[in-house]
Design an enzyme around this catalytic site. Structure first.
Site, mmCIF file in Angstrom:
data_model
loop_
_atom_site.group_PDB
_atom_site.id
_atom_site.type_symbol
_atom_site.label_atom_id
_atom_site.label_comp_id
_atom_site.label_asym_id
_atom_site.label_seq_id
_atom_site.Cartn_x
_atom_site.Cartn_y
_atom_site.Cartn_z
ATOM 1 N N ARG A 1021 -24.732 2.401 -11.975
ATOM 2 C CA ARG A 1021 -24.421 2.720 -13.368
ATOM 3 C C ARG A 1021 -23.010 3.320 -13.430
ATOM 4 N NH1 ARG A 1021 -28.640 6.558 -15.559
ATOM 5 N NH2 ARG A 1021 -29.960 4.709 -15.519
ATOM 6 N N ARG A 1090 -24.240 13.670 -17.745
ATOM 7 C CA ARG A 1090 -23.955 12.238 -17.561
ATOM 8 C C ARG A 1090 -22.907 11.757 -18.557
ATOM 9 N NH1 ARG A 1090 -29.916 9.857 -16.212
ATOM 10 N NH2 ARG A 1090 -30.373 11.240 -14.473
ATOM 11 N N LYS A 1162 -31.741 16.087 -15.461
ATOM 12 C CA LYS A 1162 -30.593 15.392 -16.060
ATOM 13 C C LYS A 1162 -30.172 16.071 -17.362
ATOM 14 C CE LYS A 1162 -33.896 11.970 -17.738
ATOM 15 N NZ LYS A 1162 -34.314 10.591 -17.574
ATOM 16 N N LYS A 1164 -27.813 15.284 -20.957
ATOM 17 C CA LYS A 1164 -27.140 14.210 -21.698
ATOM 18 C C LYS A 1164 -26.490 14.737 -22.971
ATOM 19 C CE LYS A 1164 -30.544 10.803 -20.153
ATOM 20 N NZ LYS A 1164 -31.621 9.890 -20.582
ATOM 21 N N CYS A 1383 -35.652 -1.270 -22.998
ATOM 22 C CA CYS A 1383 -35.082 -0.837 -21.721
ATOM 23 C C CYS A 1383 -35.208 -1.966 -20.702
ATOM 24 C CB CYS A 1383 -35.809 0.406 -21.218
ATOM 25 S SG CYS A 1383 -37.447 -0.001 -20.587
ATOM 26 N N CYS A 1389 -36.767 -1.926 -12.396
ATOM 27 C CA CYS A 1389 -37.040 -0.497 -12.518
ATOM 28 C C CYS A 1389 -38.335 -0.135 -11.797
ATOM 29 C CB CYS A 1389 -37.130 -0.102 -13.983
ATOM 30 S SG CYS A 1389 -37.536 1.634 -14.132
ATOM 31 N N CYS A 1428 -42.034 2.229 -19.633
ATOM 32 C CA CYS A 1428 -42.787 3.415 -19.203
ATOM 33 C C CYS A 1428 -42.400 4.561 -20.127
ATOM 34 C CB CYS A 1428 -42.465 3.747 -17.743
ATOM 35 S SG CYS A 1428 -40.950 4.695 -17.520
ATOM 36 N N CYS A 1432 -36.209 5.324 -21.852
ATOM 37 C CA CYS A 1432 -34.772 5.033 -21.808
ATOM 38 C C CYS A 1432 -34.246 4.417 -23.102
ATOM 39 C CB CYS A 1432 -34.453 4.107 -20.642
ATOM 40 S SG CYS A 1432 -34.740 4.890 -19.050
HETATM 41 S S1 SF4 Z 1 -38.062 3.489 -19.799
HETATM 42 FE FE1 SF4 Z 1 -39.121 3.486 -17.871
HETATM 43 S S2 SF4 Z 1 -39.357 1.342 -17.410
HETATM 44 FE FE2 SF4 Z 1 -37.790 1.452 -18.923
HETATM 45 S S3 SF4 Z 1 -35.922 1.522 -17.729
HETATM 46 FE FE3 SF4 Z 1 -36.495 3.615 -18.236
HETATM 47 S S4 SF4 Z 1 -37.610 4.267 -16.458
HETATM 48 FE FE4 SF4 Z 1 -37.557 2.061 -16.353
#
Ligand code: SF4
Length: 1546
Positions: A1021, A1090, A1162, A1164, A1383, A1389, A1428, A1432
């Site tokens: 990243r 970040r 983290k 942000k 995401c 991931c 998940c 993100c």
């Molecule tokens: S929300 Fe969860 S599944 Fe999606 S990129 Fe972020 S860590 Fe991975």
């Protein structure tokens, strides 16, 4: 007993029950045949086969030479049947001759449906097979069974054919009688067939079915006792038994027409002899089979069947659809019209037994009308007529035989059947009947579609699109499907052989044209003076592709303006001025045979023709093993041939490589073969499925990507280029032979490890054995009782518990070993003494990955005796994971299943199963702490004294402290070439450097099965303050993704670039390249501040610049100071710096802001510029709202703190939160304010629990006011009161906008931020071309889109035309799509529980028609998806969100604020697509009807319209709350309150 309604079902079921393998031939993989539905149903049911327990059903498309697939299983001794339409028979004639001598059964539904053409049967009657015909539904069932029994008994192939429409109106019959089938098949066992793996497809093997007789015969009694005969196929016909012969065997294969019974010449007494199977044997076997069926069922069958009065004077012999006539004759008996008529049909069509025919017809019959339903007639007299004439008109009784009159039978509607019959009998009874009279219509019924017509599947258009894109007008596909060719049928025109001929003719045509041009160049017939010189220039360059194409436009332009007759004549063939790129396409779906002989023809011709051969067989063990079907080997064949350019490509693996291959193939002067992979199981498979299949095949080396240019060596360049990393043995051998492999390994040393890796399950077995033996050796030196701990674990909990248990056992004196279930050699289980199993729960109550193989084996085995072992199980799961009551069974299911199964197999429980529940106060530990002491008690080691103290588990904080300012052992790990991974602790540390280790989850299972480590690769990243990149940076990013990554870039929700798929040895070069582009990756991830985000604000560039500068200032101010980043990634290996130790004593780092442990979690920061909340200012630890001063320049910021998204499913202590307002701060102090907020968090954040470590929890625990005062203490002054601001949305404004300076900005829609090329959309190429113009800048948006900014008017047109060329100007998407965001999730991931980026677009497509219907296509609705709950894509601020729970299952949230100001709330848990669509469609419909429009009650101020700030429409999220669909979430802490389903449960 089940009821059967149609004959296809009846036959399919018999075929399944009586076979080991059924080849189910279908019109297309996604389209059913008459048989396939029933086959699939019975295969999916628990019904066991009779021939074998689990018969295999293989689906094959009708045009892929399906009968070819019968040989392999037949040769390995399997009972094979084929269900097919008659469409495959004629093309399969070469196979039929061989299948005649093998015990295969081919069930044939005659086509076209409704008016089948029986010539497809008569045309193959000499192939040597036995032909049985059925007419009714019941006959279909019985004759199918007879066919299987006969094939088994005779060792010869049997075709059972029928017209499926004939029995359409029959009453349903009972399902097959299993006892009957067993009885009949037991009488005729087929297992005598000997496996014979040898044999070739292309030569006559001389195989013949043979009978062995243990005959007790005498000189006087030469009669064979057929019941004592045994069939033993596979004895060469060239060695028949002593003098054995028959009329049928004279041809060596046929038992076709047999006019008289054959007599064996066996003469010995009590001897064993062999001889070929004769027609008479077939009849005898069949008679016995039918006698048995008659005895059991009362249903009688004969070789020829006569129905009608015994004193009939005339009869119809029908070889066609009999239904209409039978009905008519039977029903008209009372009227006496056809009272003296009978009907004869052939139940046994081949061998044709003349004696049986004459015996079956009453002597009173004087005239017979033969009706043949044959459309393709090649001889004057029909084949059946000739058979009958031969049978009845020869021999002693011929003089008295009936008169035979042939008729051609067309289609007859039931309503006209009587009339047709009258016509037939009139003709038959007339003094001089007309021969070959046509009865009925030749046309097939109009309402029947030909299912077996050719079609190019949509999924296959990918390659055609690339050809179109690359060659444009120059492209000429000689066998393009659907191309109009005068007088040539579509089937022939799409045939590559036809195309090849056409290409050769085209080449001749061009040669003639060049000559014409040469002549014209010296002609005086032109009006103007210019054409001649251009024509002669062109004629000189005609053979040079590039030059002739460049000149063509000029020549044509001159000819156009000339106007002479000669000019018009040349222009009439103007396409020939260009050198075409000529292609032949081979595809399983519509042009299969290029895969067979076509390639050879083209190669042998040496012609300059390009072939694209698409292989669509998905990878599987079976496909990999079936060498005869592997098209990838065509590449190998062509390379061996020596004169061809060869490429093996896969569009879903590397688009760029496909482009390169096609261009190189076009440029190569000679034949080119591009073998292209596109695996699918059904024509309508989703692109995601095709992609996953492709990846597996490429990764495993089954489908290597490579290019081979045989002429390269002449230029000192290697002939072979490997574009993927793994190749399989055959290719390796070829390269090794010609020394290319050595060259390749020298060129790419990194390949050598991959190339030499072994494959196959044996390796895996060996690995298991070695690991176990090593353990055993180690244990020999120990004392105490043994304890084997087996674990299955996905996220590491079960594994670490197992390891800890093992250590504790060891401390108690037990001989323990700990091993993953799948790594354990199962054959040792029965010999263990004490076995402890720990397993977590995956997906829908499934076993974790590393326990599935173990469980499958334990579950399926029937002969395991585990009575000697003592065992116990501890299971880990979540009792609330599946909220619906009916799903509670999944809670700890793997553990419970295992416990029951081991007990069933005789194991004795040491103690009862222990259940760990994530819902317990201490999660699974609560249950575990009760269970473990009981185990020690049961093993008698509970009272051991002096147990050592256990070291506490290593935490992230320990790793940070021990890392020497983020160095760890990263540098050493990068050097280790034995693995693609790095150490676990380094995996935590590399995050601070901007890179995560991941593995490709699409490939996990397959690689595991192959005994390979996961496909590790890194995500990198970048840090890109404010999301702004220059064109040159864009170009460099593009290049990095191609050179080091997976040829795509992801623009993230935090406005930066992410690269995926960077393998370890490319990590360092990629990092260096990023830094060379004046970007960095430091602190892009990890427990630090970040990337700082900033709104893109395309309308006001000066103001944007003010704010953007602040973003940079904050970012730089908060950068970590460690020099480890520079040391590890950037130091030049050749410089003196190399001498300096990476983690040595040369330098002592300081982290003035962070200290040695950095932040608890983290951190942000984002900036939003009202009215755009496109950076989701409420979702970050610090959210800065830019405030404009009176001079229209930046004055300062309102500061929000404590926003954050990540939660854990079902853990109510975790929740998302929107930032709390701290107050206003002037622009020049804002970086200091950010620093102080960060410091308060550094010192007060919870470092003991990472799930509670974010700033949002610190603030809630402390209270906003206390927190603010702590920050103000550090700032030494208070925040000023917040200034007014107003947001209207958090989405992007697409399309062109012009700013106050007259510069132009265009926001592109980039779905989910993925920059890539696809055949449909060459977006990456287009953006690269624009960047090459080097104007403006690239602003990445917080919604993962892209704003091309600051384009001066002078460049506008150029940019627009590039956009149009690459389809980048298309914004015609639904507003829902434009407002959506997902995401990454699968496949990279590691945390993903469900698909996101690859699935959301599909889901939206499925919702768009509903939006359209409700008039909402242009109404924005913010929808987000994540794989998940890490969140993100900031799902909890969306109006509707889906968060992955398990593969294919999502939690659904509703009620978020339209401009990101309000959290949503859980609406439904773990729902799958059908439910998602149902709910969404219901809500969309209601919203369209109930939403308020225009200012008024219920419409929020920002949406009220009239003042330019809103469109006056109530937003979806607001409506959900007002309509009572969901309760409003007022703050993070209330996120879990009032969740509908949980309330219901309470
Ligand atoms: S929300 Fe969860 S599944 Fe999606 S990129 Fe972020 S860590 Fe991975």
């Amino acid at each position: 007993m089940a009821t059967i309604r149609n004959v296809g079902d009846a036959v399919a079921r018999i075929a399944y029950l009586s076979s080991d393998v059924v080849l189910s031939v279908q019109p297309a993989l996604g389209r059913d045949s008459e048989f396939s539905k029933a086959l699939n149903i019975i295969a999916a049911s628990p019904t066991a086969g009779i021939a074998t327990k689990n018969p295999e059903v293989l689906t094959l498309r009708h045009n892929v030479d399906p009968l070819l697939s019968a040989f392999k299983p037949l040769r390995s001794g399997k009972l094979v049947s084929i269900t097919t339409s008659s469409a495959v028979l004629l093309p399969s004639i070469p196979h039929l001759y061989k299948l005649a001598q093998l015990p295969v059964v081919i069930h044939v539904a005659l086509h076209p449906y409704g008016q089948p053409d029986y010539s497809e049967i008569t045309a193959i009657r000499q192939c040597g097979l036995t032909f049985l015909q059925s007419e009714t539904l019941q006959e279909g069932q019985d004759i199918a069974l007879s066919a299987h029994a006969l094939a088994a008994r005779s060792g010869k192939g049997v075709i059972h054919f029928f017209d499926p429409a004939n029995s359409e109106e029959d009453d349903p019959i009972n399902g097959e009688d299993l006892a009957l089938i067993r009885d009949i098949l037991a009488e005729n066992p087929g297992r005598q067939t000997q496996a014979d793996p040898s044999g070739s497809l292309y030569v006559d093997e001389g195989r013949q079915a043979i009978i062995t007789e243990n005959a007790v015969t005498s000189e006087d009694d030469r009669q064979i006792q057929p019941s004592s005969a045994n069939v033993i196929p596979n004895v060469p016909s060239s060695k028949p038994a002593s003098g054995a012969e028959s009329s049928a065997s004279s041809s060596g294969r046929d038992s076709s027409v047999d006019s008289r019974p054959s007599i064996s010449s066996a003469t010995s007494v009590n001897s064993t002899t062999t001889r070929p199977v004769t027609s008479e044997d077939i009849h005898n076997f069949l008679s016995q089979i039918w006698a048995r069926i008659a005895k059991i069922t009362g249903r009688h069958y004969q070789a020829f069947e006569y129905s009608g009065p015994e004193d009939a004077d005339c009869a119809l012999f029908v070889f066609g659809s009999t239904g209409v006539f039978v009905d008519e004759i039977i029903s008209s008996k009372s009227t006496e019209e056809f009272a003296k008529c009978g009907i004869i049909t052939a139940r046994l069509y081949r061998p044709w037994l003349s004696t049986q025919l004459s015996a079956g017809i009453p002597e009173s019959v004087k005239r017979i009308a033969v009706l043949e339903q044959i459309r393709r007639k090649t001889t004057k007299w029909g084949p059946v007529l000739l058979d009958i004439l031969t049978s009845l008109r020869t021999g002693p009784a011929s003089a008295a035989s009936p008169m035979i009159v042939g008729h051609q039978l067309g289609h007859i509607e039931p309503a006209t059947a009587r009339q047709a019959l009258r016509g037939i009998f009139q003709n038959l009874k007339s003094p001089s009947p007309i021969q070959n009279l046509e009865v009925g219509s030749r046309q097939k019924p109009a309402n029947r579609v030909d299912e077996y017509s050719l079609e190019q599947p949509k999924v296959e258009t990918a390659y055609m699109k690339i050809l179109d894109q690359v060659f444009g007008e120059r492209l000429h596909v000689a066998n393009r499907l659907g191309a109009a060719n005068a007088g040539v049928s579509a089937t022939i025109a799409s045939n590559p052989e036809f195309g090849f001929g056409a290409l050769l003719a085209r080449a001749e045509h061009r040669k003639r044209f060049v000559k014409e041009v040469q002549e014209a160049a010296s002609s005086r017939d032109f009006v103007t003076g210019t054409p001649q010189s251009w024509l002669s220039k062109w004629a000189l360059a005609a053979e040079d592709k590039q030059k002739s194409n460049n000149l063509a436009n000029e020549v044509i332009a001159r000819l156009n303006t000339d106007g002479s007759r000669l000019a018009s004549q040349l222009l009439s063939s103007k396409a020939l001025f260009y050198t075409e790129s000529q292609w032949l396409i081979g595809s399983d779906a519509w042009a299969y045979d290029l895969g067979n002989s076509g390639v050879h023809h083209v190669l042998a011709s040496g012609a300059n023709v390009n072939m694209l051969i698409i292989d669509s067989t998905p990878w599987s063990e079976r496909a990999a093993a079936d060498a005869e079907r592997r098209k990838k080997d065509i590449g190998l064949y062509a390379m061996n041939y020596g004169n061809a350019y060869v490429a093996s490509v896969a569009v879903y693996s590397s688009y760029t490589q496909v482009l390169e291959a096609m261009i190189e193939a076009d440029q190569f002067n000679g034949p080119s073969v591009v073998v292209a992979y596109l695996p699918y199981n059904k024509e309508d498979d989703s692109p995601l499925t095709v992609l996953q299949e492709t990846k597996k095949a490429v990764d495993l080396g089954y489908w290597p990507l490579y290019r081979w240019t045989p002429t390269n060596e002449e230029n000192g360049e290697p002939n072979f280029t490997l574009d993927s990393e793994r190749i399989k043995q055959e290719l390796e051998e070829f390269l090794r032979r010609d020394n290319h492999l050595t060259q390749l390994m020298n060129r790419h040393p990194q390949f050598s490890a991959n190339l030499s890796e072994s494959y196959g399950t044996e390796v895996r077995a060996l690995q298991k054995r070695r690991a176990k033996d090593a353990y055993d050796r180690m244990l020999e030196s120990l004392y105490g009782a043994p304890m084997t701990v087996l674990f299955a674990s996905d996220n590491g909990n079960a594994e670490s518990l197992a390891k800890r248990l093992g250590n504790r056992g060891k401390a108690r004196g037990l001989k323990t070993k700990v091993i993953a279930m799948d790594d354990y050699p199962l054959e040792d289980l029965a010999g263990e003494e004490n076995v402890v199993m720990l397993t977590s729960t995956a997906g829908q109550g499934e076993f974790p990955q590393n326990g599935r193989g173990f469980w499958d084996a334990v579950k399926d085995s029937t002969d395991f005796d585990l009575s000697a072992i003592n065992y116990t199980v501890f299971a880990l799961g979540d009792s609330h994971y599946w909220p619906r009551k009916e799903d509670r069974i999944y809670y700890n299911k793997p553990g419970k299943d295992l416990d029951n199964r081991i007990a069933f197999l005789g194991g004795k429980r040491l103690i009862d199963i222990g259940l760990g529940d994530d819902q317990d106060p201490d999660s699974y530990q609560t249950g575990y702490n009760e269970w473990e002491p009981k185990l020690w008690q049961a093993l008698n080691v509970d009272k051991v004294e002096g147990l050592p103290e256990e070291p506490p588990p290593i935490t992230n904080e320990d790793i940070k402290i021990g890392s020497n300012f983020l160095r760890g052992t990263i540098a050493e790990g990068l050097e280790d070439a034995s693995t693609g991974a790095i150490a676990a602790s380094d995996q935590q540390l590399t995050k601070f450097h901007g890179t995560y280790m991941q593995d490709d989850r699409d490939l996990r299972d397959e690689r595991k099965a192959q005994g390979l480590e996961p496909a590790y690769a890194f995500m990198i990243r970048c840090r890109l303050n404010g999301g702004v990149a220059t064109p040159s940076q864009w170009l460099q990013m593009d290049q990095i993704s191609h050179k080091h990554g997976n040829q795509t870039m992801k623009m993230t929700t935090r406005q930066t670039f992410q690269f995926h798929g960077v393998i370890k040895n490319k990590l360092k070069p990629a990092m260096r390249a990023i830094n060379k582009a004046l970007m960095t990756t430091i602190a892009a991830c990890g427990d630090v501040n970040r990337n700082v985000m900033c709104s893109t604000l395309p309308t006001k560039s000066v103001y944007h610049n003010d704010v953007y500068q602040v973003a940079g200032k904050i970012s730089n101010h908060l950068l970590p100071a460690t020099t480890a980043y520079h040391e590890i990634w950037l130091k030049d290996a050749t410089s003196d710096e190399k001498q300096q130790k990476v983690a040595g004593d040369a330098l002592i780092d300081q982290e003035p802001l962070y200290g040695p442990t950095y932040l608890p979690r983290k951190f942000k920061i984002t900036i939003a510029i009202p009215p755009h909340n496109d950076t989701d200012v409420y979702a970050h630890d610090v959210g800065l709202i830019a405030i404009k001063g009176a001079d229209n320049r930046l004055e300062g910021f309102n500061v929000l703190a404590g926003g954050g998204m990540g939660v854990t499913h079902n853990n109510k202590k975790t929740y998302p939160r929107t930032g709390s307002m701290l107050g206003f701060i002037p622009a020049d102090r804002v970086h200091i304010a950010c620093e102080k907020i960060m410091l308060v968090q550094r010192d007060h954040g919870d470092r003991s629990n990472r799930k509670h470590a974010r700033l949002k929890y610190t603030i809630d625990d402390m209270g906003v006011d206390v927190f603010r005062s702590k920050v103000e203490d550090l700032l030494t002054h208070p925040f000023a009161p917040a200034k007014p601001f107003h947001f209207t949305s958090n989405i992007d404004t697409f399309g062109w906008q012009t700013d106050e300076l007259g510069l132009h900005h265009h926001t592109f829609f980039i779905e989910n931020g993925r920059i890539e090329d696809t055949p449909e959309y060459p977006m990456m190429t287009g953006l690269r071309e624009i960047a090459k113009l080097n104007v403006g800048e690239f602003r990445l948006t917080g919604n993962q889109h892209l704003c091309l900014s600051c384009i001066p008017t002078s460049s506008l047109q150029q940019v627009k035309s590039l956009m149009a060329k690459h389809k980048l100007d298309n914004l015609q998407h639904s507003a829902l799509r434009l407002s959506s965001s997902a995401c990454v999730a699968f496949p990279t991931c590691g945390l993903a529980m469900a698909e996101s980026e690859r699935y959301l677009p599909e889901l939206i497509t499925k919702l768009e028609s509903c939006l359209e219907e409700n008039g909402l296509r242009h109404d924005s609705l913010v929808m987000r998806m994540t794989g998940c709950p890490n969140g993100c894509a900031r799902p909890w601020l969306a109006e509707v969100a889906f968060v992955g729970k398990a593969y294919g299952a999502y939690n659904m949230y509703l009620g978020g604020g339209y401009h990101g100001q309000r959290l949503n709330k859980l609406y439904r848990s773990s729902i799958q697509e059908p439910e998602i669509l149902e709910i969404m469609k219901g809500l969309i419909g209601r919203y369209a009807r109930e939403r308020k429009v225009g200012a008024g009650e219920g419409v929020r101020m920002e949406d009220a319209g009239g003042d330019g700030k809103g469109d006056g429409v109530e937003r979806f999220g607001d409506w959900c709350i007002r309509a009572g669909v969901i309760r409003e979430t007022r703050e993070g802490k209330a996120f879990h309150e009032g969740v509908v389903e949980e309330d219901e449960e309470d």
